[in-house]
Design a protein around this motif. Structure first.
Motif, PDB file in Angstrom:
ATOM      1  N   ASP A  16       3.957   5.586   2.672  1.00  0.00           N
ATOM      2  CA  ASP A  16       4.162   7.025   2.867  1.00  0.00           C
ATOM      3  C   ASP A  16       4.056   7.402   4.341  1.00  0.00           C
ATOM      4  O   ASP A  16       4.860   8.195   4.847  1.00  0.00           O
ATOM      5  N   TYR A  59       8.037   3.007  -1.155  1.00  0.00           N
ATOM      6  CA  TYR A  59       7.608   2.271  -2.343  1.00  0.00           C
ATOM      7  C   TYR A  59       6.354   1.449  -2.049  1.00  0.00           C
ATOM      8  O   TYR A  59       6.144   0.979  -0.925  1.00  0.00           O
ATOM      9  N   ASN A  60       5.559   1.211  -3.098  1.00  0.00           N
ATOM     10  CA  ASN A  60       4.387   0.342  -2.966  1.00  0.00           C
ATOM     11  C   ASN A  60       4.654  -1.025  -3.583  1.00  0.00           C
ATOM     12  O   ASN A  60       3.742  -1.769  -3.915  1.00  0.00           O
ATOM     13  N   SER A  61       5.949  -1.340  -3.722  1.00  0.00           N
ATOM     14  CA  SER A  61       6.351  -2.609  -4.335  1.00  0.00           C
ATOM     15  C   SER A  61       7.674  -3.080  -3.743  1.00  0.00           C
ATOM     16  O   SER A  61       8.640  -2.316  -3.678  1.00  0.00           O
ATOM     17  N   SER A 104       0.837  -1.199   0.000  1.00  0.00           N
ATOM     18  CA  SER A 104       0.000   0.000   0.000  1.00  0.00           C
ATOM     19  C   SER A 104       0.875   1.254   0.000  1.00  0.00           C
ATOM     20  O   SER A 104       1.681   1.442   0.912  1.00  0.00           O
ATOM     21  N   GLN A 105       0.738   2.106  -1.009  1.00  0.00           N
ATOM     22  CA  GLN A 105       1.518   3.346  -1.064  1.00  0.00           C
ATOM     23  C   GLN A 105       1.194   4.251   0.122  1.00  0.00           C
ATOM     24  O   GLN A 105       2.079   4.895   0.696  1.00  0.00           O
ATOM     25  N   GLU A 106      -0.070   4.272   0.499  1.00  0.00           N
ATOM     26  CA  GLU A 106      -0.487   5.093   1.630  1.00  0.00           C
ATOM     27  C   GLU A 106       0.218   4.666   2.920  1.00  0.00           C
ATOM     28  O   GLU A 106       0.702   5.501   3.691  1.00  0.00           O
TER      29      GLU A 106
END
Length: 328
Positions: free
Chosen positions: A48, A60-62, A43-45
């Motif tokens: 962050d 990162y979201n990966s 999850s990017q959220e």
């Protein structure tokens, strides 16, 4: 290929941003010449928010994108147990040193694959069993190795707390290695292995949740020396969570929360002394400092948490699982 990290700040990455990753990141902030450089979540959220909280430069979201970031020197893997092998192999392929949270993986076969890949890539890999590096535990190991109070006759070690069953929680998900054994039972087993060695035989029994994950496990390890280890893990009740070594000339007790920063009580000659190690951190900084030193020295294996020890530990977990007929 070993990266040149002798004269630079070590850039850390974290994969998996749950509770334990928060503790790790908090202690990383206390260490000189090391920084949290990148974090990764699906999850990017979430990435962050974690990055903002601990000052990470990248979010990162990966996991794959993080593994390809050439600025990263070391990655702490804090994903669920079932993902440890996959995440470790991903980072090792990109030449990144790996500190992987315990249990190293789901079984001995996975652990062997991870170690083989680290050797192939000539990259540092270590299981993150933080207890081994804590000053109070190192003190107890020294006293036992020196036989200050004679040989160990019996060890009693437990780890238990109560949680209401929730099949959606990682702690209870059998597919992720949930249940008491891999999550917390590893600590009493670690206490036995690190002090008494490999037992000649194991007896174990367990109770189970409705989804097949173990809710509690009791184990007895018998040794050629005549020593015994009585071990317990449970998600059904709060236990003292102590490790007590009954020796020929005294007792060494690692007090409540034996696996984390705590005190040690020595009883001998009708005298009792409690030693306070004046911890100022959560305790993850000790394994981080050890790992950083290995990295700076160009080492590819820890001299404390060795590959041999990790292999022995996962085999004991496998043997207990076999005994209680627990399959993931």
């Amino acid at each position: 290929m070993i990266k040149q990290t002798q004269h630079k700040t070590i850039n850390w990455g974290i994969i998996g941003l749950g509770n334990i990753a928060n503790k790790f990141a908090q202690d990383l902030l206390t260490i000189k010449d090391a920084q949290l450089y990148a974090v990764a979540s699906r999850s990017q959220e979430k990435a962050d928010a974690f990055a903002s909280k601990y000052g990470s430069i990248k979010a990162y979201n990966s996991y794959e994108i993080l593994a390809k970031d050439s600025n990263i020197d070391a990655v702490y893997i804090a994903t669920p147990h079932a993902l440890h092998q996959e995440n470790t192999l991903l980072c090792l392929e990109h030449g990144i040193a790996i500190l992987c949270e315990k249990p190293f993986a789901m079984n001995a076969e996975e652990v062997n694959t991870m170690i083989a890949k680290a050797k192939e890539k000539n990259v540092l890999l270590m299981e993150a069993l933080w207890t081994y590096f804590l000053p109070h535990y190192q003190y107890v190991l020294k006293e036992l190795n020196n036989k200050t109070y004679g040989n160990v006759l019996k060890l009693e070690a437990d780890f238990g707390f109560h949680r209401d069953f929730d099949e959606s929680s990682r702690l209870f998900k059998k597919s992720l290695g949930g249940g008491s054994l891999l999550d917390i039972g590893i600590y009493p087993i670690f206490a036995a292995l690190s002090t008494l060695g490999i037992p000649k035989n194991i007896k174990a029994n367990a109770t189970f949740f409705e989804n097949g994950a173990d809710s509690s496990c009791r184990m007895v390890f018998n040794y050629d020396t005549g020593s015994t280890a009585h071990l317990k893990s449970t998600l059904l009740e709060q236990t003292p969570t102590e490790a007590i070594f009954y020796c020929e000339k005294g007792t060494i007790k690692i007090n409540g929360g034996f696996f984390m920063p705590t005190t040690v009580t020595i009883t001998s000659n009708n005298k009792e002394e409690t030693i306070d190690f004046n911890y100022k951190t959560i305790g993850y900084n000790y394994e981080i400092l050890h790992f950083n030193n290995l990295l700076r020295e160009g080492k590819t294996e820890s001299d404390i948490m060795t590959f041999k020890f990790s292999k022995q530990l996962i085999k004991l977990l496998d043997d207990v699982r076999s005994s209680i007929k627990l399959d993931y």
